[in-house]
Design a protein around this motif. Structure first.
Motif, short mmCIF file in Angstrom:
data_model
loop_
_atom_site.label_atom_id
_atom_site.label_comp_id
_atom_site.label_asym_id
_atom_site.label_seq_id
_atom_site.Cartn_x
_atom_site.Cartn_y
_atom_site.Cartn_z
N SER A 185 -63.77 14.05 -4.58
CA SER A 185 -63.15 15.18 -5.28
C SER A 185 -61.75 14.80 -5.72
O SER A 185 -60.92 14.47 -4.90
N PRO A 186 -61.48 14.86 -7.00
CA PRO A 186 -60.13 14.55 -7.46
C PRO A 186 -59.21 15.74 -7.21
O PRO A 186 -59.68 16.87 -7.12
N TYR A 187 -57.92 15.48 -7.09
CA TYR A 187 -56.96 16.58 -7.06
C TYR A 187 -56.66 16.94 -8.50
O TYR A 187 -56.29 16.09 -9.31
N LEU A 188 -56.82 18.21 -8.86
CA LEU A 188 -56.75 18.60 -10.26
C LEU A 188 -55.38 19.14 -10.69
O LEU A 188 -55.14 19.40 -11.85
N GLY A 189 -54.48 19.30 -9.72
CA GLY A 189 -53.15 19.81 -10.07
C GLY A 189 -52.25 18.70 -10.57
O GLY A 189 -52.61 17.53 -10.59
N SER A 190 -51.05 19.10 -10.97
CA SER A 190 -50.09 18.12 -11.49
C SER A 190 -49.47 17.33 -10.35
O SER A 190 -49.10 17.88 -9.32
N THR A 191 -49.34 16.02 -10.55
CA THR A 191 -48.67 15.19 -9.55
C THR A 191 -47.55 14.40 -10.21
O THR A 191 -47.23 13.28 -9.83
N ASP A 192 -46.95 15.00 -11.25
CA ASP A 192 -45.93 14.29 -12.02
C ASP A 192 -44.56 14.29 -11.34
O ASP A 192 -43.80 13.35 -11.49
N ASP A 193 -44.26 15.38 -10.66
CA ASP A 193 -42.87 15.57 -10.25
C ASP A 193 -42.72 15.72 -8.73
O ASP A 193 -42.96 16.79 -8.18
N PRO A 194 -42.29 14.66 -8.05
CA PRO A 194 -42.15 14.74 -6.58
C PRO A 194 -41.19 15.83 -6.12
O PRO A 194 -41.34 16.36 -5.03
N LYS A 195 -40.20 16.18 -6.96
CA LYS A 195 -39.18 17.14 -6.52
C LYS A 195 -39.75 18.51 -6.20
O LYS A 195 -39.22 19.23 -5.37
N ILE A 196 -40.83 18.90 -6.93
CA ILE A 196 -41.36 20.21 -6.61
C ILE A 196 -42.27 20.19 -5.38
O ILE A 196 -42.61 21.21 -4.83
N TRP A 197 -42.62 19.01 -4.95
CA TRP A 197 -43.40 18.91 -3.70
C TRP A 197 -42.46 18.85 -2.50
O TRP A 197 -42.75 19.39 -1.46
N PHE A 198 -41.35 18.12 -2.69
CA PHE A 198 -40.45 17.87 -1.56
C PHE A 198 -39.06 18.39 -1.86
O PHE A 198 -38.42 17.95 -2.81
N GLU A 199 -38.62 19.30 -1.01
CA GLU A 199 -37.27 19.84 -1.15
C GLU A 199 -36.45 19.27 0.00
O GLU A 199 -36.83 19.41 1.16
N VAL A 200 -35.35 18.60 -0.35
CA VAL A 200 -34.53 17.97 0.69
C VAL A 200 -33.36 18.90 1.00
O VAL A 200 -32.59 19.26 0.11
N THR A 201 -33.25 19.31 2.24
CA THR A 201 -32.18 20.25 2.61
C THR A 201 -30.95 19.48 3.11
O THR A 201 -31.08 18.34 3.57
N PRO A 202 -29.78 20.10 3.04
CA PRO A 202 -28.56 19.41 3.47
C PRO A 202 -28.60 18.95 4.92
O PRO A 202 -27.98 17.96 5.28
N ASP A 203 -29.36 19.66 5.77
CA ASP A 203 -29.42 19.23 7.17
C ASP A 203 -30.53 18.18 7.40
O ASP A 203 -31.00 17.98 8.51
N ASN A 204 -30.89 17.54 6.30
CA ASN A 204 -31.80 16.38 6.36
C ASN A 204 -33.21 16.74 6.82
O ASN A 204 -33.85 16.00 7.56
N GLN A 205 -33.67 17.88 6.37
CA GLN A 205 -35.07 18.25 6.56
C GLN A 205 -35.76 18.12 5.21
O GLN A 205 -35.10 18.25 4.18
N ILE A 206 -37.04 17.88 5.25
CA ILE A 206 -37.80 17.93 4.00
C ILE A 206 -38.76 19.10 4.06
O ILE A 206 -39.54 19.23 5.02
N ILE A 207 -38.64 19.99 3.10
CA ILE A 207 -39.58 21.10 3.01
C ILE A 207 -40.67 20.66 2.04
O ILE A 207 -40.41 20.37 0.88
N PHE A 208 -41.87 20.58 2.57
CA PHE A 208 -43.01 20.09 1.80
C PHE A 208 -43.80 21.31 1.32
O PHE A 208 -44.36 22.05 2.12
N HIS A 209 -43.80 21.53 0.01
CA HIS A 209 -44.49 22.68 -0.57
C HIS A 209 -45.94 22.30 -0.84
O HIS A 209 -46.24 21.63 -1.81
N SER A 210 -46.81 22.76 0.05
CA SER A 210 -48.22 22.33 -0.04
C SER A 210 -49.01 23.23 -0.99
O SER A 210 -49.02 24.43 -0.85
N PRO A 211 -49.70 22.61 -1.95
CA PRO A 211 -50.57 23.41 -2.81
C PRO A 211 -51.89 23.76 -2.11
O PRO A 211 -52.67 24.56 -2.61
N LYS A 212 -52.16 23.14 -0.99
CA LYS A 212 -53.37 23.43 -0.21
C LYS A 212 -53.02 24.42 0.90
O LYS A 212 -51.95 24.34 1.49
N MET A 213 -53.94 25.33 1.18
CA MET A 213 -53.69 26.39 2.14
C MET A 213 -54.08 25.95 3.55
O MET A 213 -55.10 25.29 3.75
N GLU A 214 -53.26 26.38 4.51
CA GLU A 214 -53.60 26.12 5.92
C GLU A 214 -54.44 27.28 6.42
O GLU A 214 -53.95 28.40 6.54
#
Lengths: 152, 717
Positions: free
Chosen positions: B45-74
Motif C-alpha cells: 500500500s503506497p502512502y497517498l498523502g504529500s511527503t514534500d515538506d518535512p516541516k509540516i511533519w516535524f515541529e521543533v520546539t525551543p526546548d529541543n522537543q520534536i512534535i511529530f504531526h502524524s497523519p495516521k490515527m492512533e
C-alpha cells in the motif's frame, strides 16, 4: 438540593438532579474525563470508579447515593509522578492498546486487590468482568498479578 | 535498503481501467479483472498523502522537543510508537524527545486515504525515513549557517548538532531559522546503526493511557459547548415520514429540536437532558421490507448475488462440476458482526461564519472533512478536523455521518455541539461485518494430493458503497475486494484452483470490520484444508506444506507453518481432554499460522493456549507486534466463538454488551506464545493478519475432540 461528596480527596458538590447518573456529573460537570462512557447500562465497566473504596459502574449509579461518600476516579488513583501500583503494573506490562476501557479495568482491579491482595487466576476471572475490545486481557492478567506483587 | 515503492495501487488500477473501458459491465469471467484482483491481493500500500515538506511533519520546539504531526490515527495499534521509532532513528534524536500528535487538517499533513487495512507502517516506512532524514539535514545545514562552519563537519546526536568544537541543539537552530531550505533526500541510515527500529520500545502514549488523560473524541470540549442527540432508527432500511417534536421542545434544558430531510436531532444543555428530550420526539418510520434472520441467510447464499471470478489456474471449474467423481464439498457460514468498540462514534463540531472546527475520533479525516464541507456548503479548507485518539477503530470510524449531524446542529444553535451514539444506536446502526456463505469444493489425486479446489465466497458489501474507493474503481474491480480478502487460494502448488466472489446487497450497512473478509474466508478455506487432509490420510501440517511452491510468498508461508508446528509441538491426536488445531493464512503479505489448544468444558469450547508464528517482514517494534497478535487472537476468538447479531422483525439485536456476547477475561487464553520471523527486509501489515487463522485453528481442534465438523460461526461444540 445539592449533593455533597468527597472527590479524589477534595470536597465537591453538585446541583444535578439526584437521579442523574454519577458518570455525567464527574465527566461533564466536574470535568474529570478519565471515567469513560461505554454503554450507559452498567454492562461494559468503562465507567468504573470507587465509592467508599468499592468498584461502582457510575453510568448507572444515581448521584443521590454519593451524599457524604468518598468517590475516587482514575485521576485520584495515582498521578504520573506517583502511579498507583495497578497503574505502575499496567505501564510495566504495556497493557493498553486503544486504552479507552483501561481506566475502568484499573479501577476494578484496584478495588479487587483491596479485598483479595493475592488473587488467583480464578479470582481474576470471577471479579474482572469489564469489556475490552482490543483484547488486552492476556497482558491485563499479567499486570494484575504484577500489581499484587508491587502492592506488597 | 531504500528500494523504491512499488507503483501505487490506485494508479495501477486507473491505468488498467483505461485500457478496459468496455469491461465495466456485468461480464462474469474477464482475465483483466482477475489480473487486477490478483495484483490487489499482493500489492504493497503506497502512502497517498504529500511527503514534500518535512516541516509540516516535524515541529521543533525551543526546548529541543520534536512534535511529530502524524497523519495516521492512533487507535490502539501502536502506530504512534512505531512511527516515532522510525522518525527518531533518522532524525538522530532520543525517542523521549518526540511527542506524537494527530495532524490537524489545517496543517496540510493530510492522508487522503485512511488509517486502516494494516497499511500505516508499511506505507510510511520509506517516506517517513526520507522525511526525517531530510529534516535532520535541514537542521544541520541551518546550524552550519548559524555557526559559520561547513555542514560537512557537523553531525547530529540526540538532538544536538556538533562539530568544529561547537555545538547547538535542534531547538536553538529552529528558533533562529527564518527560511528553511529543503535539500535532496539524503542517504538513509545503515540498518546496523538503528537505535529504535527493531527494538521493543514502550508505547509513547502509555502514560496518558494509564492515568486516564482526556485524549479521546468523547473527551473533547469547547467553551460554551452543548450536547446533541440524534434520533436513529432501530429498524433496517427505514426512512422517517413524519415527526412530532412538540413534547421534546418542552423538556428541561432543551435548546432546539432540529428536523432535517435525513435526520432529527435535539440540542440541550447536558447529555442527560438531550437524551431525555430525544425520547419524547415522535418519529414515524417507513419500512421498505420486513427482514428476519432467515431472509438474510437466504439472500447471502452462494448463487444468489452477482459473481466475479477473482482467481483461476488450470481448469478447476470443469474438474469440480456437479456430480464429478470424487467431488468433496463443504459449506460454511459466518454471521453479522458488530464493531462493538467501547468509545461510541461521536463528534464535537463548531460551525462559525468562515470555518468549521471538528474534534473527533475518525479513521478518515479527509473524507470526513469533504463530507462536512459539502453538506455545509463550504470549502473543504474551511473545515478543520482535529483528530483525537480513537477508543477503538476496527473500521467503525471509516464512516462518519455523525460529523455532518454535529455540524448541522451546531449551525442551528450557533454553538459547539457534541453528539455521539448511545450503545443501542451503535449496535443497531453500525456498519456491520457482513454475513458470509462460503462453498469449498475439492478433489484429490490417487496419491492424496489436491487435484483441484474452488472457493465461492458470498458476502454482503465491504468495499462497495464506501467513500474510501471511488465508484469507478469499484466498477472496474466488480467484485468486492474487501469481501474477498483472504479468499484466494494460497496453495499455489495445487494444479487447478479457482475463487469466485459473489456480491450481495443487504438492507443494512455492511462494511469494513478489522481484517474484512479474512476472518470468515480463512475459517472456510483452512477448515476445508483439514477436511481434505483427513480424506487424503495426511497430517494437516505436511498436507499444507505439500501444496506450496518455491515462490517467495509460498516459501515464507511454508516457514511459518513449519515453525508453528515445531514450537507448539503440534500433534494430530488429542491428549487427555485437549486437542490442537492448525490453520494459517497470508494477508497483506504477512503469513501467519496459529495452533490452538482447546478443550470442551461443560459443552463449551475453551481455548487454553494459542501459538502464533507470524512473518511480518521487518519488525519495527517486536513488543507491539506481539500485542497486535495477542489482541487479534482474542478479538478473533471472540468473533468466532461468541458474537452474532440477529435480525428480528426488521431490526438488529442484541443492543447491549453481555447480550452481545464477547470474550471476557475468563475466556482469554491463559497462554499466548508469539514467535516472529522476519523473512523480508520490508515491514508488512500486522494489525489484521493474525485474525485470519484463529477460527479454523479452533474449529480444527474441536473436530479432533468431538469428531464433529463445525462449519458455522459462532462455533458450537
Amino acid at each position: 438540593m445539592p449533593t455533597n461528596f468527597n472527590l479524589n480527596g477534595q470536597q465537591a458538590t453538585t446541583e444535578a438532579d439526584p437521579n442523574s447518573p454519577l458518570l455525567w456529573v464527574i465527566r461533564d460537570e466536574l470535568g474529570l474525563k478519565g471515567t469513560k462512557f461505554g454503554c450507559g447500562k452498567a454492562a461494559c465497566g468503562a465507567c468504573t470508579l470507587h465509592v467508599d473504596g468499592k468498584a461502582v459502574r457510575s453510568c448507572s449509579y444515581p448521584v443521590k447515593f454519593i451524599e457524604g461518600k468518598e468517590v475516587t476516579t482514575i485521576e485520584g488513583l495515582g498521578t504520573p509522578d506517583n502511579l498507583h501500583p495497578v497503574q505502575q503494573a499496567w505501564k510495566e506490562e504495556i497493557v493498553p492498546q486503544c486504552g479507552y476501557c483501561q481506566p475502568g479495568f484499573m479501577m476494578a482491579t484496584a478495588a479487587m486487590l483491596k479485598e483479595i491482595p493475592e488473587p488467583t487466576d480464578e479470582d481474576i476471572d470471577n471479579n474482572i468482568v469489564n469489556v475490552c475490545r482490543c483484547g488486552t486481557y492476556y497482558r491485563m492478567r499479567k499486570a494484575i498479578h504484577r500489581a499484587s506483587q508491587l502492592s506488597k | 535498503m531504500s528500494k523504491p515503492k512499488s507503483k501505487s495501487r490506485r494508479k495501477f488500477l486507473i491505468k488498467a481501467g483505461i485500457g478496459t473501458g468496455l469491461l465495466f459491465g456485468t461480464v462474469y469471467c474477464i482475465p483483466i479483472r482477475r489480473k487486477i484482483a490478483e495484483q490487489v491481493n499482493v500489492a504493497e500500500s503506497p502512502y497517498l498523502g504529500s511527503t514534500d515538506d518535512p516541516k509540516i511533519w516535524f515541529e521543533v520546539t525551543p526546548d529541543n522537543q520534536i512534535i511529530f504531526h502524524s497523519p495516521k490515527m492512533e487507535m490502539g495499534q501502536g502506530v504512534f510508537t512505531g512511527l516515532a521509532q522510525i522518525a527518531a532513528d533518522e532524525l538522530e534524536i532520543g525517542i523521549e524527545q518526540i511527542k506524537v500528535v494527530h495532524a490537524s487538517t489545517e496543517l496540510g499533513n493530510i492522508d487522503p486515504f485512511a488509517t486502516g487495512g494494516s497499511t500505516s507502517i508499511n506505507s510510511l516506512w520509506q517516506p517517513l525515513r526520507e522525511l526525517a532524514a531530510t529534516m535532520r539535514v535541514m537542521l544541520i545545514n541551518a546550524a552550519a549557517d548559524q555557526l559559520g562552519v561547513a555542514a560537512s563537519g557537523l553531525s547530529a546526536l540526540n538532538g544536538v548538532i556538533s562539530g568544529s568544537g561547537k555545538s547547538i541543539t535542534y531547538g536553538e537552530v529552529a528558533a533562529a531559522v527564518t527560511e528553511w531550505e529543503v535539500p535532496d533526500t539524503p542517504e538513509l541510515k545503515d540498518p546496523k546503526t538503528y537505535k529504535y527500529i527493531g527494538k521493543p520500545t514502550p508505547r509513547v502514549d502509555l502514560m496518558d493511557k494509564v492515568t486516564g488523560a482526556p485524549i479521546y473524541g468523547m473527551d473533547a470540549e469547547m467553551p460554551g459547548m452543548l450536547y446533541g442527540s440524534v434520533v436513529r432508527p432501530s429498524g433496517l432500511d427505514s426512512k422517517f415520514t413524519a415527526v412530532d417534536t412538540t413534547l421534546a421542545e418542552g423538556m428541561p434544558g432543551v435548546v432546539k429540536v432540529i428536523v432535517e430531510d435525513d435526520f432529527v436531532g435535539v440540542v440541550a444543555d447536558s447529555y442527560v437532558n438531550a437524551e431525555n428530550a430525544k425520547q419524547k420526539i415522535k418519529v414515524t418510520w417507513e419500512l421498505n421490507k420486513k427482514w428476519d434472520d432467515f431472509d438474510v441467510e437466504e439472500a447471502i447464499k452462494v448463487g444468489k448475488g452477482h459473481p466475479i471470478e477473482i482467481q483461476k489456474e488450470g481448469s478447476a471449474e470443469k474438474l469440480l462440476e456437479d456430480g464429478a467423481e470424487g467431488l468433496i464439498q463443504s459449506e460454511y457460514f459466518s454471521p453479522i458482526g458488530a464493531h462493538a468498540q467501547i468509545e461510541p462514534n461521536g463528534c464535537l463540531a463548531f460551525v462559525e461564519e468562515d470555518k468549521i472546527t471538528i474534534k473527533m475520533s475518525t479513521q478518515v479525516a479527509e473524507i470526513t472533512r469533504k463530507e462536512v464541507a459539502k453538506r455545509m456548503g463550504m470549502d473543504k479548507d474551511e473545515v478543520i478536523i482535529k483528530p483525537t485518539f480513537l477508543g477503538g477503530g476496527f473500521g467503525r470510524r471509516l464512516h462518519t455521518p455523525n460529523a455532518i449531524q454535529a455540524a448541522v446542529m451546531s449551525k442551528a444553535v450557533g454553538k459547539p455541539v457534541k453528539c455521539f451514539f448511545t450503545r443501542k444506536e451503535e449496535f443497531q446502526n453500525d456498519s456491520f461485518r457482513p454475513p458470509t456463505h462460503n462453498v469449498l469444493k475439492g478433489k484429490l489425486t490417487a496419491d492424496g494430493k489436491i487435484e483441484a479446489i474452488s472457493h465461492d465466497i458470498s458476502s454482503g458489501d465491504v468495499m462497495h458503497g464506501s467513500p474510501l474507493l471511488p465508484g469507478i474503481l469499484q466498477k472496474i474491480i466488480g467484485a468486492d475486494l474487501g469481501a474477498w480478502r483472504g479468499g484466494m487460494i494460497q496453495y499455489h502448488g495445487i494444479p487447478n484452483y479457482r475463487a469466485v466472489s459473489w456480491r450481495v446487497k443487504l438492507p443494512f450497512a455492511t462494511s469494513w470490520w478489522r481484517s474484512l473478509g479474512l476472518l470468515a474466508n480463512t475459517f472456510a478455506i483452512e477448515s476445508f484444508m483439514d477436511e481434505l487432509a483427513e480424506k487424503a490420510g495426511k497430517d494437516p501440517v505436511s498436507f499444507r506444506l505439500d501444496h506450496l511452491t518455491e515462490t517467495k510468498a509460498d516459501i515464507r508461508l511454508a516457514k511459518v507453518i513449519a515453525k508453528a508446528a515445531e514450537v507448539a509441538g503440534y500433534r494430530n491426536e488429542a491428549t487427555g481432554d485437549r486437542a490442537m488445531g492448525f490453520a494459517c493464512s497470508t494477508d497483506v503479505n504477512t503469513p501467519c499460522a496459529h495452533v490452538a489448544e482447546v478443550s470442551i468444558v461443560d459443552g463449551e469450547i475453551k481455548v487454553h493456549k494459542v501459538t502464533c508464528v507470524m512473518d511480518p517482514g521487518l519488525v519495527i517494534n517486536p513488543d507491539q507486534v506481539r500485542a497486535q497478535c495477542e489482541g487479534s487472537i482474542i478479538m478473533g476468538m471472540s468473533a468466532v466463538l461468541y458474537e452474532k447479531m440477529n435480525v428480528k422483525n426488521n431490526a438488529l439485536y442484541p443492543v447491549i454488551y453481555g447480550a452481545y456476547e464477547m470474550a471476557l477475561m475468563k475466556d482469554a487464553p491463559k497462554e499466548i506464545n508469539v514467535v516472529l520471523l522476519e523473512n523480508s527486509d520490508y515491514p508488512g501489515g500486522v494489525g489484521e493478519p493474525p485474525l485470519g487463522p484463529i477460527g479454523a485453528a479452533i474449529a480444527n481442534a474441536v473436530y479432533r475432540l468431538t469428531g464433529k465438523r463445525v462449519r458455522r460461526i459462532p462455533l458450537r461444540a
